[in-house]
Structure formats: structure tokens, C-alpha cells
Write an enzyme that holds these catalytic residues in place. Structure first.
Site, PDB file in Angstrom:
ATOM      1  N   GLY A 197     -10.217  21.488  73.609  1.00 31.38           N
ATOM      2  CA  GLY A 197     -10.131  21.206  75.049  1.00 31.38           C
ATOM      3  C   GLY A 197      -8.711  21.361  75.572  1.00 31.38           C
ATOM      4  N   MET A 198      -8.548  21.127  76.866  1.00 30.26           N
ATOM      5  CA  MET A 198      -7.257  21.360  77.532  1.00 30.26           C
ATOM      6  C   MET A 198      -6.145  20.484  76.936  1.00 30.26           C
ATOM      7  SD  MET A 198      -6.676  21.539  81.632  1.00 30.26           S
ATOM      8  CE  MET A 198      -6.925  19.795  81.978  1.00 30.26           C
ATOM      9  N   ILE A 209     -18.359  14.476  67.742  1.00 24.94           N
ATOM     10  CA  ILE A 209     -18.025  13.052  67.560  1.00 24.94           C
ATOM     11  C   ILE A 209     -19.241  12.144  67.739  1.00 24.94           C
ATOM     12  CG2 ILE A 209     -15.550  13.262  68.109  1.00 24.94           C
ATOM     13  CD1 ILE A 209     -16.303  11.912  70.862  1.00 24.94           C
ATOM     14  N   THR A 211     -16.388  15.703  80.280  1.00 27.57           N
ATOM     15  CA  THR A 211     -15.416  15.611  81.386  1.00 27.57           C
ATOM     16  C   THR A 211     -15.925  16.199  82.707  1.00 27.57           C
ATOM     17  OG1 THR A 211     -14.415  17.666  80.613  1.00 27.57           O
ATOM     18  CG2 THR A 211     -13.389  15.625  79.857  1.00 27.57           C
ATOM     19  N   TYR A 239     -19.071   9.074  85.393  1.00 28.57           N
ATOM     20  CA  TYR A 239     -18.007   9.485  84.459  1.00 28.57           C
ATOM     21  C   TYR A 239     -17.025   8.334  84.230  1.00 28.57           C
ATOM     22  CZ  TYR A 239     -13.551  11.629  83.069  1.00 28.57           C
ATOM     23  OH  TYR A 239     -12.355  11.914  82.444  1.00 28.57           O
ATOM     24  N   TRP A 263      -5.195  13.351  86.601  1.00 26.83           N
ATOM     25  CA  TRP A 263      -5.036  14.649  87.274  1.00 26.83           C
ATOM     26  C   TRP A 263      -4.411  15.694  86.340  1.00 26.83           C
ATOM     27  CZ3 TRP A 263      -3.508  14.342  93.156  1.00 26.83           C
ATOM     28  CH2 TRP A 263      -4.283  13.367  93.804  1.00 26.83           C
TER      29      TRP A 263
HETATM   30  N1  LIG Z   1      -8.924  16.511  83.134  1.00 24.69           N
HETATM   31  C1  LIG Z   1      -8.435  15.454  83.771  1.00 24.69           C
HETATM   32  O1  LIG Z   1      -8.008  15.544  84.940  1.00 24.69           O
HETATM   33  C2  LIG Z   1      -8.347  14.121  83.078  1.00 24.69           C
HETATM   34  C3  LIG Z   1      -7.731  13.055  83.743  1.00 24.69           C
HETATM   35  C4  LIG Z   1      -7.591  11.824  83.077  1.00 24.69           C
HETATM   36  C5  LIG Z   1      -8.082  11.684  81.799  1.00 24.69           C
HETATM   37  N2  LIG Z   1      -8.714  12.719  81.184  1.00 24.69           N
HETATM   38  C6  LIG Z   1      -9.209  12.511  79.819  1.00 24.69           C
HETATM   39  O2  LIG Z   1      -8.410  13.297  78.951  1.00 24.69           O
HETATM   40  C7  LIG Z   1      -9.168  13.673  77.803  1.00 24.69           C
HETATM   41  C8  LIG Z   1      -9.056  15.183  77.614  1.00 24.69           C
HETATM   42  O3  LIG Z   1      -9.603  15.825  78.756  1.00 24.69           O
HETATM   43  P1  LIG Z   1      -9.480  17.394  79.003  1.00 24.69           P
HETATM   44  O4  LIG Z   1      -9.105  17.566  80.419  1.00 24.69           O
HETATM   45  O5  LIG Z   1      -8.694  18.020  77.919  1.00 24.69           O
HETATM   46  O6  LIG Z   1     -11.019  17.794  78.873  1.00 24.69           O
HETATM   47  P2  LIG Z   1     -11.714  19.085  78.261  1.00 24.69           P
HETATM   48  O7  LIG Z   1     -10.832  20.278  78.445  1.00 24.69           O
HETATM   49  O8  LIG Z   1     -13.086  19.099  78.861  1.00 24.69           O
HETATM   50  O9  LIG Z   1     -11.770  18.759  76.727  1.00 24.69           O
HETATM   51  C9  LIG Z   1     -12.717  17.904  76.161  1.00 24.69           C
HETATM   52  C10 LIG Z   1     -13.177  18.558  74.881  1.00 24.69           C
HETATM   53  O10 LIG Z   1     -14.124  17.703  74.250  1.00 24.69           O
HETATM   54  C11 LIG Z   1     -15.147  18.521  73.731  1.00 24.69           C
HETATM   55  N3  LIG Z   1     -16.370  17.753  73.485  1.00 24.69           N
HETATM   56  C12 LIG Z   1     -17.350  17.409  74.364  1.00 24.69           C
HETATM   57  N4  LIG Z   1     -18.317  16.733  73.725  1.00 24.69           N
HETATM   58  C13 LIG Z   1     -17.941  16.621  72.419  1.00 24.69           C
HETATM   59  C14 LIG Z   1     -18.521  16.050  71.264  1.00 24.69           C
HETATM   60  N5  LIG Z   1     -19.701  15.427  71.317  1.00 24.69           N
HETATM   61  N6  LIG Z   1     -17.845  16.138  70.095  1.00 24.69           N
HETATM   62  C15 LIG Z   1     -16.664  16.779  70.020  1.00 24.69           C
HETATM   63  N7  LIG Z   1     -16.061  17.344  71.079  1.00 24.69           N
HETATM   64  C16 LIG Z   1     -16.702  17.268  72.265  1.00 24.69           C
HETATM   65  C17 LIG Z   1     -15.315  19.594  74.756  1.00 24.69           C
HETATM   66  O11 LIG Z   1     -16.024  20.695  74.230  1.00 24.69           O
HETATM   67  P3  LIG Z   1     -16.902  21.638  75.227  1.00 24.69           P
HETATM   68  O12 LIG Z   1     -15.924  22.208  76.214  1.00 24.69           O
HETATM   69  O13 LIG Z   1     -17.493  22.620  74.300  1.00 24.69           O
HETATM   70  O14 LIG Z   1     -17.886  20.712  75.887  1.00 24.69           O
HETATM   71  C18 LIG Z   1     -13.873  19.911  75.089  1.00 24.69           C
HETATM   72  O15 LIG Z   1     -13.332  20.866  74.203  1.00 24.69           O
HETATM   73  C19 LIG Z   1     -10.579  13.168  78.066  1.00 24.69           C
HETATM   74  O16 LIG Z   1     -10.732  11.932  77.429  1.00 24.69           O
HETATM   75  C20 LIG Z   1     -10.620  12.960  79.570  1.00 24.69           C
HETATM   76  O17 LIG Z   1     -11.557  11.973  79.924  1.00 24.69           O
HETATM   77  C21 LIG Z   1      -8.846  13.941  81.787  1.00 24.69           C
END
Ligand SMILES: NC(=O)c1ccc[n+]([C@@H]2O[C@H](COP(=O)([O-])OP(=O)(O)OC[C@H]3O[C@@H](n4cnc5c(N)ncnc54)[C@H](OP(=O)(O)O)[C@@H]3O)[C@@H](O)[C@H]2O)c1
Length: 288
Positions: free
Chosen positions: A13-14, A40, A65, A128, A152
């Protein structure tokens, strides 16, 4: 003290990719698992990997997400963001590892007008946000845990607001209408990676550094301000106009104000948060 072994879930992921890259560039011992390599939500696979590899720090970057889609997929959001974190907490405790859970500003309802401190009341507005709060509770069951809330996020390895605005610029959309009544702190994922590493190292050494910590880049703004900065830094000449959330309805309700106070982060690490504006410049340099 034996050297640290890091385990990253959601490494595709990002945030997960930037964290993995940062750790590897520092020569750390890292086990990184994408979703395809480790789901997971599968306690058996998790338990086996943790027993076999004995990580000292597990950073859970895996999450469901899709904020709007979660409104229609509550069970899935809760399974990945809640129940799976319970499995991780159990496996971390059994392996004597520190569990680092990444959480979000969306656990707050946005009714405050001063930055949210770590102990301020949570009251998520969306499915969410509720599922991520379940994850915080689940993580807190691990003997050694750290919950890092951020906000963000933008990074070069995933869809994000910067890319959404640049896509509009490329399409020639003008004027760009962007909501100006939601305020937060944009955070560049490599900066979040630096913060996670600092905080996890401290929490691994001392129980005083565990619990909940906020990390977000320096400076708060609205999405409209952020869009204007993206247009300026991209050298584009697009007209950006403010609109209200009511004019731009989305399935999931977002907090109007989710500025996180990073006071505890600064106190624990002795370091100020990095600048999102500089992060934006780095992003554009890496992905012109
Ligand atoms: N983006 C934001 O603005 C933001 C803000 C605050 C906090 N966060 C938190 O930061 C963290 C990282 O977010 P991110 O933006 O990097 O999100 P992301 O790019 O969507 O990355 C999340 C990753 O988790 C994977 N995933 C989903 N279900 C899974 C499972 N059952 N087992 C293993 N991996 C799984 C996804 O795979 P797939 O893509 O294949 O589904 C994706 O690669 C998260 O906890 C999010 O809640 C994000």
C-alpha cells in the site's frame, strides 16, 4: 540488545511501501508482506509467520481504506480494520513483539476547533472511522502496542488527493471546485515513515513511549488550500474555487475539523513534524 527485526503488513500500500523502502535504505532487517503474501484476516497464516520469523516490531499498514465504499461494506471494513487487528495483537503478544497500528483522524467527529489531543473523545462519523476505532481497541490488547494516528496521506505509491487534482489539471477541468470547509493536516507518507520508525524504536525500548501518538505534517489547511498548493507547485494556471461539503456530497461523512495535535510526538522524539509543502515538492519531483 539484539538487533530489531521489523515486519510490515500491507507492504504493497501507499504508506507500507514507503515505510518498507525507508527501513531497507537504512539497512534494517525487514520482512515485508503485501496483501497477496499475507492476508491479515487469516489468523493461522499470521500466527505461523510470526512464530517462524520472530519479528520484534510489527507495523500494520494493512487496512480497508475505501472510505465511501465502506458505507456499503461494513462487515468487510470491520473484519480487516477491526477483527484482523485482534489477531495481530494476539500473535504479537505471543511472540513478545511490539504492535504498531496505523490509525486515522477519522476517529474524531470534527466538532472541535482546536487540535485534537490523543485523549480527546473519539466519535467516528463513518463506517470506516468506526472500523478504525475498533482496530485501535484491538491493538491496545497487545502487551506492547503503539497506535499512530495520522491524516490526509499522500505518497507516490497509491491513489491520493494530489493525484486526483493533477488528473483534473491534465483533463483541463476549469475551474476546479474544492471543498473549503474541512480542515486537517496533509501528511507525506515518507515523512510518516520517518515518524513511525522513530516512535517504534522508542516504544520498543520504553513502556512510557507506548499508547497513542499523533503524527501529521506541519501546517493545517483545507482541501481547497491544499489544491491551490498543488496547482501552484505544479506550475499550472488553473482557477481553483472553494465549495462547501454540502455542494459536494459523498456517501461517507467526513469530520469538518480533524487537525491532530502532535504535541506528544514532539515531546517523545524531540523532533518537529516535517512540512507537507516540502513533501509535496518532493512528491512532484519524484513523479513529474
Ligand atoms: N490514506 C489516508 O489518507 C489515511 C489517513 C489516515 C490514516 N490512514 C491509515 O494509514 C494506513 C495506510 O493507509 P494507505 O493510505 O497506505 O492505504 P492503502 O494504500 O489502501 O494500503 C492499504 C494496504 O492494505 C492492503 N490490505 C487490505 N486488506 C488486507 C488484508 N486483509 N490483508 C493484508 N493486506 C490488506 C491493501 O491491499 P489492496 O490494495 O490489494 O486492497 C493495501 O495494499 C491505514 O491504516 C489507513 O487507515 C490513511
Amino acid at each position: 540488545m539484539s538487533p530489531l527485526r521489523w515486519m510490515i503488513t500491507g507492504a504493497g500500500g501507499m504508506a507500507g511501501r514507503d515505510l518498507t523502502d525507508e527501513l531497507r535504505s537504512r539497512g534494517e532487517d525487514v520482512l515485508a508482506y503485501t496483501r497477496a503474501e499475507l492476508d491479515i484476516a487469516s489468523p493461522r497464516a499470521l500466527g505461523a509467520i510470526i512464530r517462524e520469523n520472530k519479528p520484534s516490531i510489527i507495523v500494520n499498514c494493512a487496512a480497508y481504506t475505501k472510505v465511501d465504499a465502506a458505507e456499503e461494506n461494513e462487515a468487510l471494513a470491520n473484519a480487516v480494520n477491526g477483527s484482523a487487528v485482534e489477531f495481530l495483537a494476539n500473535a504479537a503478544t505471543a511472540g513478545d513483539a511490539l504492535l504498531v497500528q496505523i490509525s486515522t483522524d477519522f476517529v474524531f467527529d470534527g466538532s472541535q476547533r482546536t487540535p485534537y489531543e490523543i485523549n480527546d473523545e473519539t466519535n467516528p462519523l463513518s463506517v470506516y472511522g468506526k472500523s478504525k476505532l475498533l482496530g485501535e481497541f484491538a491493538a491496545s490488547h497487545a502487551d506492547k502496542h503503539l497506535v499512530i494516528r495520522s491524516s490526509w496521506l499522500f505518497g507516490t505509491h497509491g491513489p491520493n488527493f494530489v493525484e486526483a487534482i493533477r488528473n483534473q489539471i491534465r483533463k483541463g477541468t476549469t475551474p476546479l471546485r474544492v471543498v473549503d470547509d474541512q480542515r486537517g493536516r496533509p501528511t507525506y507518507t515518507p515523512h510518516l515513515a520517518h515518524a513511525i520508525i522513530r516512535l517504534a524504536q522508542l516504544a520498543q525500548q520504553s513502556a512510557d513511549a507506548r499508547g497513542t501518538v499523533h503524527y501529521a505534517d506541519a501546517g493545517d489547511c483545507t482541501w481547497f488550500d491544499f489544491a491551490k498548493a498543488i496547482v501552484e507547485e505544479s506550475g499550472a494556471t488553473v482557477d481553483v474555487r472553494p465549495v462547501t461539503t454540502a455542494e459536494y456530497p459523498r456517501p461517507a461523512k467526513r469530520p469538518a475539523y480533524s487537525v491532530l495535535s502532535t504535541e506528544r510526538y514532539e515531546r517523545l522524539t524531540g523532533v518537529e513534524p516535517e512540512s507537507w509543502r516540502e513533501g509535496l515538492r518532493d512528491y512532484l519531483a519524484l513523479k513529474p
